[in-house]
Each structure stands twice: as C-alpha cells, then as structure tokens.
Design a protein around this motif. Sequence first.
Motif, mmCIF file in Angstrom:
data_model
loop_
_atom_site.group_PDB
_atom_site.id
_atom_site.type_symbol
_atom_site.label_atom_id
_atom_site.label_comp_id
_atom_site.label_asym_id
_atom_site.label_seq_id
_atom_site.Cartn_x
_atom_site.Cartn_y
_atom_site.Cartn_z
ATOM 1 N N PHE A 56 0.848 -1.186 0.000
ATOM 2 C CA PHE A 56 0.000 0.000 0.000
ATOM 3 C C PHE A 56 0.889 1.242 0.000
ATOM 4 O O PHE A 56 1.764 1.383 0.850
ATOM 5 C CB PHE A 56 -0.929 -0.026 1.212
ATOM 6 N N ASP A 57 0.633 2.118 -0.959
ATOM 7 C CA ASP A 57 1.497 3.280 -1.166
ATOM 8 C C ASP A 57 0.785 4.566 -0.774
ATOM 9 O O ASP A 57 -0.377 4.793 -1.141
ATOM 10 C CB ASP A 57 1.922 3.368 -2.634
ATOM 11 N N THR A 58 1.491 5.420 -0.052
ATOM 12 C CA THR A 58 0.942 6.693 0.369
ATOM 13 C C THR A 58 2.052 7.737 0.348
ATOM 14 O O THR A 58 3.133 7.522 -0.194
ATOM 15 C CB THR A 58 0.291 6.567 1.771
ATOM 16 N N ALA A 59 1.792 8.906 0.948
ATOM 17 C CA ALA A 59 2.784 9.980 1.055
ATOM 18 C C ALA A 59 2.306 10.959 2.113
ATOM 19 O O ALA A 59 1.099 11.117 2.336
ATOM 20 C CB ALA A 59 2.968 10.703 -0.278
ATOM 21 N N ASP A 60 3.269 11.622 2.765
ATOM 22 C CA ASP A 60 2.854 12.580 3.792
ATOM 23 C C ASP A 60 2.062 13.739 3.203
ATOM 24 O O ASP A 60 1.151 14.278 3.834
ATOM 25 C CB ASP A 60 4.052 13.078 4.597
ATOM 26 N N VAL A 61 2.359 14.096 1.956
ATOM 27 C CA VAL A 61 1.702 15.242 1.343
ATOM 28 C C VAL A 61 0.283 14.927 0.867
ATOM 29 O O VAL A 61 -0.483 15.845 0.569
ATOM 30 C CB VAL A 61 2.571 15.777 0.174
ATOM 31 N N TYR A 62 -0.095 13.663 0.797
ATOM 32 C CA TYR A 62 -1.452 13.304 0.385
ATOM 33 C C TYR A 62 -2.444 13.784 1.443
ATOM 34 O O TYR A 62 -2.501 13.244 2.548
ATOM 35 C CB TYR A 62 -1.599 11.790 0.198
ATOM 36 N N SER A 63 -3.217 14.798 1.081
ATOM 37 C CA SER A 63 -4.201 15.394 1.989
ATOM 38 C C SER A 63 -3.580 15.770 3.324
ATOM 39 O O SER A 63 -4.180 15.633 4.373
ATOM 40 C CB SER A 63 -5.396 14.451 2.192
ATOM 41 N N HIS A 64 -2.336 16.246 3.234
ATOM 42 C CA HIS A 64 -1.601 16.750 4.400
ATOM 43 C C HIS A 64 -1.606 15.738 5.552
ATOM 44 O O HIS A 64 -1.896 16.078 6.703
ATOM 45 C CB HIS A 64 -2.186 18.086 4.867
ATOM 46 N N GLY A 65 -1.264 14.511 5.236
ATOM 47 C CA GLY A 65 -1.127 13.473 6.248
ATOM 48 C C GLY A 65 -2.356 12.623 6.472
ATOM 49 O O GLY A 65 -2.269 11.562 7.098
ATOM 50 N N ALA A 66 -3.508 13.061 5.954
ATOM 51 C CA ALA A 66 -4.745 12.303 6.203
ATOM 52 C C ALA A 66 -4.702 10.923 5.556
ATOM 53 O O ALA A 66 -5.255 9.962 6.104
ATOM 54 C CB ALA A 66 -5.954 13.087 5.702
ATOM 55 N N SER A 67 -4.066 10.797 4.397
ATOM 56 C CA SER A 67 -3.972 9.487 3.740
ATOM 57 C C SER A 67 -3.207 8.505 4.622
ATOM 58 O O SER A 67 -3.612 7.355 4.791
ATOM 59 C CB SER A 67 -3.286 9.624 2.379
ATOM 60 N N GLU A 68 -2.088 8.939 5.185
ATOM 61 C CA GLU A 68 -1.331 8.063 6.079
ATOM 62 C C GLU A 68 -2.163 7.687 7.309
ATOM 63 O O GLU A 68 -2.120 6.534 7.758
ATOM 64 C CB GLU A 68 -0.040 8.748 6.508
ATOM 65 N N GLU A 69 -2.895 8.647 7.846
ATOM 66 C CA GLU A 69 -3.707 8.366 9.031
ATOM 67 C C GLU A 69 -4.789 7.335 8.743
ATOM 68 O O GLU A 69 -4.996 6.396 9.527
ATOM 69 C CB GLU A 69 -4.337 9.667 9.538
ATOM 70 N N VAL A 70 -5.488 7.495 7.612
ATOM 71 C CA VAL A 70 -6.547 6.549 7.269
ATOM 72 C C VAL A 70 -5.957 5.177 6.963
ATOM 73 O O VAL A 70 -6.510 4.147 7.368
ATOM 74 C CB VAL A 70 -7.384 7.081 6.090
ATOM 75 N N LEU A 71 -4.829 5.141 6.268
ATOM 76 C CA LEU A 71 -4.187 3.857 5.999
ATOM 77 C C LEU A 71 -3.777 3.187 7.301
ATOM 78 O O LEU A 71 -3.938 1.970 7.466
ATOM 79 C CB LEU A 71 -2.968 4.048 5.087
ATOM 80 N N GLY A 72 -3.241 3.968 8.233
ATOM 81 C CA GLY A 72 -2.866 3.405 9.523
ATOM 82 C C GLY A 72 -4.031 2.745 10.226
ATOM 83 O O GLY A 72 -3.883 1.667 10.820
ATOM 84 N N GLU A 73 -5.199 3.378 10.156
ATOM 85 C CA GLU A 73 -6.400 2.785 10.751
ATOM 86 C C GLU A 73 -6.815 1.516 10.008
ATOM 87 O O GLU A 73 -7.238 0.529 10.604
ATOM 88 C CB GLU A 73 -7.549 3.798 10.741
#
Length: 344
Positions: A56-73
Amino acid sequence: MDYRSLGRSGLRVPALSLGTGTFGGSGPLFGNWGNSDAKEARRLVDICLEAGVNLFDTADVYSHGASEEVLGEAIRNRRDSVLVSTKTSLPMGDGPNDAGSSRFRLIRAVEDALRRLQTDHIDILQLHAFDAETPIEEVLSTLDLLVRAGKVRYVGVSNFSGWQVMKSLAAADRNGWPRYVANQVYYSLVGRDYEWELMPLGQDQGLGALVWSPLGWGRLTGKIRRGTSVPDGSRLHETASFGPPVDEDRLYRVVDALDVVAEETGKTVPQVALNWLLQRPTVSSVIVGARNEAQLRQNLGAVGWNLTTEQIAKLDEASAVTAPYPYFPYRRQEGFARLNPPMV
C-alpha cells in the motif's frame, strides 16, 4: 497474484499495489481523487489482501497526512500482513524546514509518518522529489541512520532525473550507504518518457519501477474516446492541470488500439492498459487507485493473463513517439542501435 523482486533487492512485492491518494482526500487535487474514510479504506484493504495485494502506497503530502492516518487505521492489527510505502520531501508547511530532504526534515518526517501510520517501521521510504538545496551525502547518510535504527527497511526515489539518481547511487556505493532500490515513476501508454533514460538506468543499476498513474491521469479508463467530450463526473475536469499533458491525436490512437485489444481479449480498456505495463522491463509493481470497491475489483482483473506479442506490438505502435535527443538516434539509426539495443 504474481510477486516480483523490488529492483535488485530481496523484497518481493505484488505486481499490483494500491495507491491510497483517495484515502481521507481533501483539497483541489486529492479531494477529486476520492475521500475514503477508515471504514471504507479497511474494506478496500480487505479486498486487496484477499487478492494477494499486500503493498500500500501513500505519502505525507497526500491530503496533508490524512492518507497516512486513514491507511494506519485500515491496517491496524494486521501490520505484519502488509507492506507500507510512503514518500516525503515535498512541502508540508510554509516554514523554512517544512520541505526538502535535510537531516532535520527527514528524521522529523519519518517520525511523523510512523505516528500517523501507527507503526514502528516503514517498509519502503521514497524521496518524493530531488532536493537541490541539500547535499546528497547528507540525504544518504540520514537514510542510513534511519535504516540502521530499524525505522526504514528499503529506500527509493520518485520524480528524479537520471543524473540525480546516478549521482546518489555513486555516493551510496562510495560510502557504504543503502542504495535506492525503488523508483516511483509516471509511466503509461500515453506517457512513455520513462523508457528513454530511467528504464535503462533501472535495468543497469537495479531499481524496480513502482508505476504511478498507470492510466494516464484517468485518460485510459475507457470513458474518453474520439469525437466525445470528457464525461460528466470525470476527475479530468478538475485535475488535468496537475498532470502531464497528452496530445489528443495520440490519445485517441491509443484508445482506438485499446478498444480493439479489449474486444479481442474480452477484457476492459483499463485492464488492457495495466496488463501492457506489467509486461514492460524493470516494472516491479503497478500502483492502482480506486475510489470504490467496483473500481478496485476491475483493476485487479488486470493480472492472471497476458497480452499476446501481436497485441503488445499494436499498442506499442499506437503509443509510439519520437524519442528526444540524444536518444532518438539509438531508436532510428542502425549503427547506434547496434551499440545500444533498445529494451522495448
């Protein structure tokens, strides 16, 4: 699911991976990609794992961290079953140290990503852009510290030029620091620039391509055809200016060829476009996106079969463009090609 080596490393990654730019989407770019919440994201992760897609690929800049947060959940309580790839370097604020790849920024960015992802390590950390202001030695020595600390497993880059990658690899070899093994690149039937320099470099130096926007920024979904306007609801209305331009005549030639091959194979236009990429040299994984379950299941149908040699040739011809100098002599003149046989 087919699993492949990530470049010249021992890590095996699935041929398809899921991009999570649609997770927690907000703003003019990511809000138009999608806005899956944690519940919906968890369902998409379930479907991926059932199909063998564990990257699963994400980035800190994706929606200002929200993508990482949702992926973490979405991956909570099953971290050991997945591989997480994230990126950093692009601006996350207006402060003087809120962008780039300095030691200060990289260490802070990794700590922030670990917190948002609810994990103690990142499997693949990629620099999202080249930082011309920070010495390469500072960047690589910091990545070495992060790997030795167990916070990062493998390192890579995205949106680098050939000389930037090669200079970095030379410095890594000179100092015994971790080498980049991943190169996240834009590559599609309507965007073949990767083939001129970065693909041969990847083959020679052992970088596996993680392909982003494999459907040409939404142009190869099967909804855009000659003589028709962009359909209502297409994200191209809002996001085309963010992506690379595409000549319309060439786009329609490619779509016409995709239609023919889709009819021959009984597959959809996106599945054919993705399968073409899966048969290209150096490609380790193609990152697909999905705003919903139906899109994800369709994209997963791109694996488990192969285009024929004739079908690949048809798509190659429709999507071909003249290579820029100094590459075009090697494609068009026999003497040059004899010294450097083309990879594709």
